[in-house]
Design an enzyme around this catalytic site. Structure first.
Site, PDB file in Angstrom:
ATOM      1  N   GLY A 278     -81.406  88.607  34.895  1.00 14.56           N
ATOM      2  CA  GLY A 278     -79.957  88.651  35.086  1.00 14.56           C
ATOM      3  C   GLY A 278     -79.427  90.076  35.232  1.00 14.56           C
TER       4      GLY A 278
ATOM      5  N   GLU B 237     -79.894  90.872  38.802  1.00 13.71           N
ATOM      6  CA  GLU B 237     -78.920  90.072  39.553  1.00 13.71           C
ATOM      7  C   GLU B 237     -77.505  90.646  39.439  1.00 13.71           C
ATOM      8  OE1 GLU B 237     -80.332  86.451  37.543  1.00 13.71           O
ATOM      9  OE2 GLU B 237     -80.623  85.621  39.537  1.00 13.71           O
TER      10      GLU B 237
ATOM     11  N   GLU C 119     -88.259  85.868  35.596  1.00 14.24           N
ATOM     12  CA  GLU C 119     -87.961  84.533  35.051  1.00 14.24           C
ATOM     13  C   GLU C 119     -89.162  83.588  35.107  1.00 14.24           C
ATOM     14  OE1 GLU C 119     -85.969  86.275  37.061  1.00 14.24           O
ATOM     15  OE2 GLU C 119     -83.883  86.084  36.430  1.00 14.24           O
TER      16      GLU C 119
ATOM     17  N   ALA D 274     -80.615  87.921  31.052  1.00 19.53           N
ATOM     18  CA  ALA D 274     -79.810  86.995  30.260  1.00 19.53           C
ATOM     19  C   ALA D 274     -80.427  86.941  28.864  1.00 19.53           C
ATOM     20  CB  ALA D 274     -79.826  85.617  30.906  1.00 19.53           C
TER      21      ALA D 274
HETATM   22  C1  HXC Z   1     -82.827  88.635  24.412  1.00 22.71           C
HETATM   23  C2  HXC Z   1     -83.946  90.624  24.466  1.00 22.71           C
HETATM   24  C3  HXC Z   1     -84.082  90.543  25.869  1.00 22.71           C
HETATM   25  C4  HXC Z   1     -83.519  89.412  26.511  1.00 22.71           C
HETATM   26  C5  HXC Z   1     -84.998  92.371  25.220  1.00 22.71           C
HETATM   27  N1  HXC Z   1     -84.527  91.771  24.122  1.00 22.71           N
HETATM   28  N2  HXC Z   1     -84.741  91.632  26.301  1.00 22.71           N
HETATM   29  N3  HXC Z   1     -83.332  89.678  23.753  1.00 22.71           N
HETATM   30  N4  HXC Z   1     -82.921  88.481  25.743  1.00 22.71           N
HETATM   31  N5  HXC Z   1     -83.575  89.248  27.835  1.00 22.71           N
HETATM   32  C6  HXC Z   1     -84.630  92.255  22.722  1.00 22.71           C
HETATM   33  C7  HXC Z   1     -86.016  92.072  22.142  1.00 22.71           C
HETATM   34  O1  HXC Z   1     -86.180  90.756  21.714  1.00 22.71           O
HETATM   35  C8  HXC Z   1     -85.999  93.052  21.020  1.00 22.71           C
HETATM   36  O2  HXC Z   1     -85.286  92.495  19.940  1.00 22.71           O
HETATM   37  C9  HXC Z   1     -85.179  94.209  21.580  1.00 22.71           C
HETATM   38  O3  HXC Z   1     -84.424  93.658  22.664  1.00 22.71           O
HETATM   39  C10 HXC Z   1     -86.036  95.325  22.131  1.00 22.71           C
HETATM   40  O4  HXC Z   1     -86.954  94.769  23.060  1.00 22.71           O
HETATM   41  P1  HXC Z   1     -88.540  94.960  22.942  1.00 22.71           P
HETATM   42  O5  HXC Z   1     -89.153  93.823  23.651  1.00 22.71           O
HETATM   43  O6  HXC Z   1     -88.948  95.196  21.537  1.00 22.71           O
HETATM   44  O7  HXC Z   1     -88.722  96.319  23.760  1.00 22.71           O
HETATM   45  P2  HXC Z   1     -89.969  96.776  24.642  1.00 22.71           P
HETATM   46  O8  HXC Z   1     -91.269  96.446  23.923  1.00 22.71           O
HETATM   47  O9  HXC Z   1     -89.677  98.185  25.004  1.00 22.71           O
HETATM   48  O10 HXC Z   1     -89.941  95.875  25.941  1.00 22.71           O
HETATM   49  C11 HXC Z   1     -88.834  95.933  26.849  1.00 22.71           C
HETATM   50  C12 HXC Z   1     -88.874  94.741  27.843  1.00 22.71           C
HETATM   51  C13 HXC Z   1     -88.952  93.435  27.044  1.00 22.71           C
HETATM   52  C14 HXC Z   1     -90.092  94.887  28.765  1.00 22.71           C
HETATM   53  C15 HXC Z   1     -87.607  94.831  28.687  1.00 22.71           C
HETATM   54  O11 HXC Z   1     -87.908  93.431  26.053  1.00 22.71           O
HETATM   55  C16 HXC Z   1     -88.775  92.204  27.881  1.00 22.71           C
HETATM   56  O12 HXC Z   1     -89.709  91.787  28.560  1.00 22.71           O
HETATM   57  N6  HXC Z   1     -87.605  91.576  27.825  1.00 22.71           N
HETATM   58  C17 HXC Z   1     -87.315  90.350  28.509  1.00 22.71           C
HETATM   59  C18 HXC Z   1     -87.156  90.576  29.986  1.00 22.71           C
HETATM   60  C19 HXC Z   1     -86.878  89.274  30.719  1.00 22.71           C
HETATM   61  O13 HXC Z   1     -87.711  88.349  30.750  1.00 22.71           O
HETATM   62  N7  HXC Z   1     -85.695  89.172  31.331  1.00 22.71           N
HETATM   63  C20 HXC Z   1     -85.310  88.011  32.075  1.00 22.71           C
HETATM   64  C21 HXC Z   1     -84.614  87.087  31.158  1.00 22.71           C
HETATM   65  S1  HXC Z   1     -84.293  85.563  31.958  1.00 22.71           S
HETATM   66  P3  HXC Z   1     -85.816  92.566  18.414  1.00 22.71           P
HETATM   67  O14 HXC Z   1     -84.807  91.769  17.673  1.00 22.71           O
HETATM   68  O15 HXC Z   1     -87.187  92.004  18.432  1.00 22.71           O
HETATM   69  O16 HXC Z   1     -85.788  94.036  18.124  1.00 22.71           O
HETATM   70  C22 HXC Z   1     -82.944  85.819  32.809  1.00 22.71           C
HETATM   71  C23 HXC Z   1     -82.470  84.603  33.487  1.00 22.71           C
HETATM   72  C24 HXC Z   1     -81.384  84.946  34.402  1.00 22.71           C
HETATM   73  O17 HXC Z   1     -82.375  86.863  32.899  1.00 22.71           O
HETATM   74  C25 HXC Z   1     -80.838  83.719  34.928  1.00 22.71           C
HETATM   75  C26 HXC Z   1     -79.393  83.740  34.899  1.00 22.71           C
HETATM   76  C27 HXC Z   1     -78.742  84.977  35.316  1.00 22.71           C
END
Ligand code: HXC
Length: 260
Positions: free
Chosen positions: A109, A112, A132, A66
Site C-alpha cells: 500500500g 500504491e 502482497e 497497509a
Molecule cells: C503492520 C508492520 C508493517 C505492516 C512493518 N511493520 N510493516 N506492521 N503492517 N505492513 C512493523 C513490524 O511488525 C515491526 O513491529 C515494525 O514495523 C518494524 O518492522 P520490522 O519488520 O521489525 O523491520 P525490518 O526487520 O527492518 O523489516 C522491514 C520490512 C518488514 C522489510 C519493511 O517490516 C516487512 O516486510 N514489512 C511488511 C511489508 C509488506 O508486506 N507490506 C505489504 C503489506 S500488504 P514490531 O511491533 O514487531 O516492532 C499491503 C496490502 C495493500 O500493503 C493492499 C491495499 C492497499
C-alpha cells in the site's frame, strides 16, 4: 489541526506538507492513519493559500504497506460490506498536485500510495515493492493498474507475482519515478519542496487544468484525451491569468497571478 499519526507543515510559500508519522510501525497504513491523511488532504485542498502538496514519510520508510496486523483477521464479509480500502482513493480526487518524496521502504500500500501521487521523487535509499503475494493476497490499492500504466505489463507481472522489491535506480530507468535525487538525509524532501514551490509560483488555475489533462491520458482513449485537452486549453482563455500571462510576456515583465 493536531494529528496523531501524521504531521502537517508549510515548508514554503504556497506549499503544504504531510509527513506520515508512525515510526515504530514503519508508517504502516492503518485505518486511523488514513482517516487523518484524508482529513489533512481535504484541508490543504480547500486552503486557497496552498497550491502544491508534498507527501513523505521518514528516512527509513515512506510506508511499509497497509497494516497487516489490522487486516489479518478480517473476513470477506467485513471487507466487502465495509468497502475496505475505498477511502484510500480520496487522494486521487485532490485538485492540487501532490509530490511523493520517497525514502526507504515503499511497499504494498505504500508503493500504491506513491503511485497515486502526481510526481514521485526518490531517494537513492528508496525500496519499492508489491509484496502482497508473499502474504497470500494481491495489491488492492490500485497497484496492478497504476504500476502497469507506469512500467508496462511484463515488469508489473513479474514484480506482482514474485513479490520482489525494486530499487530507486530501477524505478527511474522504468519511468516510475521522475528522478532519483542526491544522497543525504532529508534531501528528497528538500527537492520535493523545491519542485512544489515552482509549481506554487504558477497560476493555480492553469496548474489544475494541466493536472486534469495529463490524468486524462490515463483514463481516456487518445481521441477523447486530445479533445479533453483542447477544451481545457480553450477554457483557459476565460481566465484572468491567461490575459495576464500573455500580456506580461508581450510587455517584457513578470506576470502577477490572481489564480482566477
Ligand atoms: C503492520 C508492520 C508493517 C505492516 C512493518 N511493520 N510493516 N506492521 N503492517 N505492513 C512493523 C513490524 O511488525 C515491526 O513491529 C515494525 O514495523 C518494524 O518492522 P520490522 O519488520 O521489525 O523491520 P525490518 O526487520 O527492518 O523489516 C522491514 C520490512 C518488514 C522489510 C519493511 O517490516 C516487512 O516486510 N514489512 C511488511 C511489508 C509488506 O508486506 N507490506 C505489504 C503489506 S500488504 P514490531 O511491533 O514487531 O516492532 C499491503 C496490502 C495493500 O500493503 C493492499 C491495499 C492497499
Amino acid at each position: 489541526t493536531q494529528y496523531q499519526f501524521i504531521l502537517t507543515s508549510r515548508p514554503a510559500d504556497g506549499v503544504g506538507q504531510i509527513t506520515l508519522n508512525r515510526p515504530k510501525a514503519l508508517n504502516a497504513l492503518s485505518t486511523p492513519l488514513f482517516t487523518e491523511l484524508n482529513a489533512a488532504l481535504k484541508e490543504f485542498d480547500e486552503d486557497e493559500s496552498v497550491r502544491a502538496l508534498v507527501l513523505t514519510g521518514s528516512d527509513r520508510a515512506f510506508a511499509a504497506g497497509a497494516d497487516i496486523k489490522e487486516m489479518k483477521d478480517k473476513q470477506f464479509s467485513d471487507v466487502f460490506k465495509g468497502k475496505f480500502l475505498e477511502s484510500w482513493s480520496l487522494l486521487s480526487t485532490i485538485r492540487k498536485p501532490i509530490i511523493a518524496a520517497v525514502s526507504g521502504y515503499a511497499l504494498g500500500g505504500g508503493c500504491e500510495l506513491a503511485l497515486m501521487c502526481d510526481i514521485i521523487l526518490a531517494s537513492p535509499t528508496a525500496v519499492f515493492g508489491q509484496p502482497e503475494i508473499n502474504i497470500g493476497v494481491i495489491p488492492g490499492g490500485g497497484g496492478t493498474q497504476r504500476l502497469a500504466h507506469a512500467i508496462g505489463k511484463s515488469r508489473t507481472m513479474e514484480l506482482t507475482l514474485t513479490g520482489r522489491n525494486w530499487t530507486a535506480k530501477e524505478a527511474e530507468q522504468w519511468g516510475m519515478v521522475s528522478r532519483v535525487v542526491a544522497e543525504g538525509e532529508g534531501e528528497v524532501v528538500k527537492e520535493a519542496v523545491q519542485v512544489a514551490s515552482v509549481i506554487a509560483s504558477k497560476s493555480a488555475i492553469a496548474v489544475q487544468a494541466g493536472k486534469e489533462a495529463v490524468n486524462a491520458a490515463y483514463e481516456h482513449t487518445l481521441n477523447e484525451g486530445l479533445r479533453y485537452e483542447r477544451r481545457l486549453f480553450h477554457s483557459l482563455f476565460a481566465t484572468h491569468d491567461q490575459k495576464e500571462g500573455m500580456s506580461a510576456f508581450a510587455e517584457k515583465r513578470k506576470p502577477t497571478w490572481t489564480h482566477s
